[in-house]
Design a protein around this motif. Structure first.
Motif: not given
Lengths: 234, 277, 229
Positions: A18-34
């Motif tokens: 649950l690397d915070s850097h990775l989480l931020a990337i996943v979150a941005l991916s989801l937010e942008v695409s949603i």
């Protein structure tokens, strides 16, 4: 150890860590695409529905164009939006190139034809069943479009999901207008492209596995909603 | 009215919960057009946090080939360009697209090739001689072919050797049109020779049978320069913030930070800014 | 709004005449059953009368304005509750919002579906859905009700319930025009029979006369059950 087993280990490590850097990337991916799927839905659903219930000259042409645009290469969508948003372009004054907003716009352009075309198909099929009844009740075309959008809401979820899936999986458009800036516009797919460039194939593949897992989960969720709704509303 | 306000606030709250990353507050920032080799060497990841903390601003790096990076700057889509092709850079400044170019650091190019070394060039110190042997033995050679600084350096070296590599197109000379990393992936998969920058090579993990065959020639010297996009052409360029970054890069602290970046004990970049003006 | 007059109505598609030239009038008061074998053009005639399909030539003329409704062989229900299916129709008919729920409930009670008002319409049984379709029509208080084979897909029990509701429409003064291929239903539900064969009106007569002394050869053989339906 081969690349695939390394990748499996890597994705497990990424997920469990649950690397915070990775989480931020996943979150941005989801937010942008949603956000892109939402924007494209707000525009695409009514457009698709209106094309489905109305008969007008040039309609067949628009349907063909819309279906063709479903295959729009992401890089092309990215290039068009890049040229529009570039400082030298017509919308350069807003200064939103290389921001998440630019990525949302590019993905909206990419996904809009998909959602509009799938909506058109869905609504047109339903319209075949409903047309006589609704016309008998004195419906106007725009009211019919609204009614059908609501009545097909569960099958249209699939269209929106298809749009989201396309958005979250594409790399060309977001790379071009987002610039893959670390911490600002770096999303899962551009990270995968970057790690591939660096020759870190296990990490890239591991990220790919996580992306797949996310999309899979979302698909399962939507399928469950549809299933429930079909039993509930028939 | 009150109700309307409540609805607005509620919508905002929902939006912030759905899009937490997108609704974050922003620091002042600049956009830097730079090169894939710099980004992929990991230098920025090391360097930028140091500067950002110090300056209270964000540096957003868009990494492309040198040619594309300069195109970006020419269109005004970046505030600062940080690239490595001295010839192009000087022309870029002369054409009025950028101002205040400063040299920052250098690293060097190396010739990578398969361990089997079909052109028999291993251990040589003369890059031109090495390229001649690759061409005469028609050994596979992968070129970036993407107008990057590395691509430009490679073409210059072919020029010195008097060989037109494009005559070998379709047989031994292969242009990939991609960044340093993908090109290295390709070369490693095809057991081909390739000119690479040392920074990317050191941090590159998919080496296969490839090794360094030629290094140390003065002509493999790779100078990095930084400049501000000309605010006279592009009024929106953040002059103050851009200069803050440039000045720090060439300052003693900046130079010390650059020199301190290493991977596996190997220093990647050698700071060589001229003392302050 | 009655009488409804068909003046030289003709319909053809792809060069084939599906409905011959028809001149006819429908008067108020009596229940008209349009009878005929499968493919005779009954449904087409009904749709042309209702205005869903425009005739290739000829005119459909109403004597005045008023409300008409149609119930189809296969009821089409929206994915919402039984009640909302009716209020939807009322909203399209321009009935003010505050009146819709009451009118819809009254219609549901009329067809015996008040108990399932909140249930999703599409999960109701075939017979219930057809009664819901009748309730939807009832709420609109039409002066003319068209019914296209309303019981063709239903079992005898459901058929009886539907026919009872149709009788209520008749008692309330609504003009009934319905198609059927069932001789029994025509006898039960019709005051007069319009017999259609090959797109033509082969015979039109009061129901008793039609069954006891059919004038046309086609009607005779249809009544004897020699025609496929």
């Amino acid at each position: 150890m081969n690349t695939f087993s390394e990748a499996a280990l890597e994705s497990a490590r990424l997920l469990l860590g649950l690397d915070s850097h990775l989480l931020a990337i996943v979150a941005l991916s989801l937010e942008v695409s949603i956000a892109a799927a939402l924007c494209a839905s707000v525009i695409g659903l009514p457009i698709g529905a209106m094309i489905a219930v109305r008969r007008f000259p040039g309609r067949q042409f628009i349907v063909v164009v819309l279906n063709a645009l479903m295959g729009l290469p992401p890089v092309v969508a990215g290039l068009v939006v890049y040229l529009l948003l570039s400082r030298a372009g017509p919308l350069g004054g807003y200064g939103i190139l290389f921001t998440p907003a630019a990525m949302i716009i590019a993905q909206t352009v990419l996904v809009l034809p998909i959602i509009a075309a799938l909506t058109r198909q869905s609504i047109e099929d339903a319209w075949r069943d409903y047309e006589e009844q609704l016309k008998s009740l004195g419906v106007t075309p725009s009211r019919a479009a609204l009614t059908l959008l609501w009545d097909c809401r569960f099958s249209l979820l699939t269209a929106v999901l298809a749009g989201f899936g396309r958005a979250v999986a594409e790399v060309g458009a977001v790379m071009m207008v987002g610039g893959n800036i670390d911490g600002v516009t770096r999303v899962m797919t551009t990270t995968i492209a970057l790690e591939t460039s660096k020759g870190d194939l296990p990490l890239a593949l591991g990220l790919g596995a996580i992306l797949l897992l996310l999309v899979l989960t979302l698909n399962a969720l939507v399928l469950a909603i549809r299933d429930f709704a079909e039993r509930r509303y028939g | 009215m009150v109700k309307k306000n409540m609805v607005k606030k509620l919508l905002l709250l929902v939006a912030m919960m759905t899009f937490p990353t997108l609704s974050q507050a922003q620091l002042p920032f600049i956009v830097v057009a730079s090169t894939t080799s710099t980004e992929q060497s990991g230098l920025f990841k090391f360097l930028l946090p140091v500067f950002e903390k110090l300056a209270g601003m964000q540096v957003r790096v868009v990494a492309l080939g040198t040619g594309q990076a300069l195109d970006l700057a020419r269109r005004g889509d970046a505030d600062v360009a940080f690239v490595h092709d001295t010839e192009l850079e000087l022309k870029f400044v002369a054409d009025g697209h950028a101002v205040g170019r400063r040299e920052v650091m250098f690293n060097d190019f190396i010739l990578i090739g398969p361990q089997s070394d079909p052109a028999h060039i291993a251990g040589g110190k003369d890059i031109v001689e090495g390229l001649k042997r690759v061409a005469s033995s028609k050994s596979a050679f992968v070129s970036r072919g993407d107008r990057s600084g590395t691509h430009a350096a490679e073409l210059r070296l072919w020029g010195i050797s008097g060989i037109d590599p494009h005559s070998g197109k379709g047989s031994w000379y292969r242009e990939t049109g991609s960044g340093m990393g993908p090109a290295l992936n390709t070369a490693s998969a095809m057991n081909a020779y390739i000119l690479a920058d040392r920074g990317t090579w050191i941090s590159f993990r998919n080496r296969g049978d490839s090794v360094i065959l030629i290094e140390g020639d003065k002509r493999l010297f790779n100078q990095y320069g930084v400049m501000l996009v000309n605010p006279a052409r592009h009024p929106h360029v953040k002059v103050e913030l851009g200069n803050r970054f440039i000045n720090w890069l060439v300052s003693p602290e900046g130079q010390k930070t650059i020199a301190g970046y290493s991977i596996d004990g190997q220093q990647l970049f050698f700071a060589n800014a001229a003392p302050g003006r | 709004m009655l009488p409804l007059r068909l003046e030289g109505v003709h319909f053809s598609a792809g060069g084939n005449t599906l409905l011959g030239v028809i001149d006819a009038a429908f008067e108020t008061g009596s229940r008209t059953v349009i009878l005929g074998p499968n493919g005779a053009g009954k449904s087409l005639l009904l749709r042309i009368c209702h205005g869903l399909i425009a005739p290739s030539s000829g005119r459909v003329v109403w004597a005045g304005t008023g409300r008409q409704a149609m119930v189809f062989q296969r009821p089409v229900m929206l994915r919402r509750s039984a009640l909302r299916n009716i209020t939807y129709a009322l909203s399209l008919a321009g009935v003010p919002g505050v009146q819709r729920d009451a009118r819809a409930m009254e219609a549901l009670e009329r067809v015996g579906l008040a108990g399932v008002a909140r249930r999703a319409a599409r999960v109701l049984s075939g017979g219930e859905q057809q009664r819901l379709a009748l309730a939807r029509a009832w709420a609109l208080a039409p002066q003319v009700l068209f019914l296209d084979e309303p019981t063709a897909n239903l079992d005898p029990g459901a058929t009886r319930q539907i026919e009872a509701v149709i009788d209520e429409f008749d008692a309330a003064g609504t003009k009934i025009i319905m198609t059927t291929h069932s001789l029994g239903q025509a006898r039960r539900m019709g005051d007069e029979v319009m017999f259609i064969h090959h797109g033509q009106v082969a015979e039109r007569a009061p129901v008793k006369q039609f069954f006891e002394a059919p004038a046309s050869e086609e009607a005779r053989s249809f009544i004897k059950g020699e025609m496929p339906w």
